[in-house]
Design an enzyme around this catalytic site. Structure first.
Site, mmCIF file in Angstrom:
data_model
loop_
_atom_site.group_PDB
_atom_site.id
_atom_site.type_symbol
_atom_site.label_atom_id
_atom_site.label_comp_id
_atom_site.label_asym_id
_atom_site.label_seq_id
_atom_site.Cartn_x
_atom_site.Cartn_y
_atom_site.Cartn_z
ATOM 1 N N GLU A 175 0.873 -1.186 0.000
ATOM 2 C CA GLU A 175 0.000 0.000 0.000
ATOM 3 C C GLU A 175 0.901 1.223 0.000
ATOM 4 O OE1 GLU A 175 -2.799 2.379 3.187
ATOM 5 O OE2 GLU A 175 -3.045 0.198 3.080
ATOM 6 N N GLU A 180 -2.153 11.389 3.501
ATOM 7 C CA GLU A 180 -3.218 11.281 4.482
ATOM 8 C C GLU A 180 -3.129 12.501 5.383
ATOM 9 O OE1 GLU A 180 -4.268 6.929 5.844
ATOM 10 O OE2 GLU A 180 -2.089 7.206 5.886
#
Length: 294
Positions: A175, A180
């Site tokens: 990932e 974020e």
């Protein structure tokens, strides 16, 4: 003594006949009108980016692009996350307190807007938000991703730009989190590379990312992943580099174990605006031939 009245200016002076003056004024008005019209077209064209062509970067080939200049999302490129029965649901957006709905997405002024709002009740949910993915429509192995976005700011908010490989059973083998952010701390962007149960992560403290658009980028090769914010290098990982084709996820989530749930300080609605998504793959000569063409 009475004031002597000054004679009014003679508009019919021999040097400027009335008819000629009117024609001259008319021409001036037409000329000024044309200039204003051209300026208006220039401003509107720039505002909506009519016919805009993404920049060609030396050493890179553009393989995916969405400038969000249309009136609706291009469904040949994107899936819309939908929590309703029978809707598209990706593998890994089952966190948060929101219900994902297509109505949370809109295109306006050349950007994709994801709106998170509070609702009365929808199948037990009190909030709605949006997410899109390119799963089964576009994936790539090694390349560069540029995403320009303006992020939300409030307690419980958790927007993300990330890459995942095709669906697998169990823990995702890889990932790449391009960006974020936790809404309670809108000045810190988190960048992470996951492989199995391991990860390599870094936070960058910058401006308030909710105030203006910023470009978030990764350059992913077979030996490293490098993160950039507004073109400046911010993080690099050389461990656990994905060797699998990956697709893109863009989501605005509310709540979750990391962000925390919304509370009385949470301000809604909130907006995540995405100006463009551009994905490039390397040509053979980039980085002195160290990147393999895929």
């Amino acid at each position: 003594m009475d004031k002597i009245k000054q004679p009014a200016q003679d508009l019919e002076s021999p040097s400027m006949p009335v008819k000629h003056m009117r024609k001259t004024r008319s021409r001036k008005f037409v000329f000024i009108g044309l200039i204003c019209f051209c300026l208006l077209l220039f401003v509107i064209g720039g505002y909506f980016q009519w016919g805009y062509t993404p920049p060609q970067l030396p050493g890179w080939t553009l393989v995916f692009d969405d400038e969000f200049d249309g009136t609706s999302l291009d469904m040949q490129k994107w899936n819309i996350e939908d929590s309703a029965a029978g809707g598209y649901q990706s593998c890994c957006l089952d966190y948060g307190v929101q219900r994902f709905t297509p109505q949370a997405l809109s295109l306006s002024r050349g950007s994709l807007r994801i709106t998170t709002r509070q609702i009365h009740n929808m199948d037990g949910y009190l909030y709605t938000s949006g997410a899109i993915t390119t799963e089964n429509k576009f994936s790539f192995k090694y390349g560069r991703v540029d995403i320009r976005a303006r992020l939300p700011k409030t307690q419980g908010y958790w927007p993300a730009l990330w890459l995942l490989p095709k669906r697998v059973v169990g823990i995702e083998p890889f990932e790449i989190d391009i960006m974020e952010l936790l809404g309670k701390d809108p000045r810190t962007v988190h960048m992470t590379n996951y492989w199995g149960t391991s990860k390599n992560t870094e936070g960058f403290i910058g401006p308030d990312f909710s105030q203006n658009y910023h470009e978030f980028s990764v350059v992913w090769t077979h030996t490293s992943i490098s993160w950039y914010i507004d073109g400046m290098p911010r993080f690099k990982s050389t461990q656990g580099i994905s060797d699998q084709s990956m697709y893109l996820i863009i989501n605005s989530t509310l709540g979750g174990s990391w962000a925390g749930n919304p509370d009385k300080s949470t301000v809604l609605p909130q907006y995540m605006d995405v100006d463009y998504v551009r994905i490039y793959q390397p040509t053979p000569e980039i980085l002195n031939g160290q990147v393999r063409r895929v």
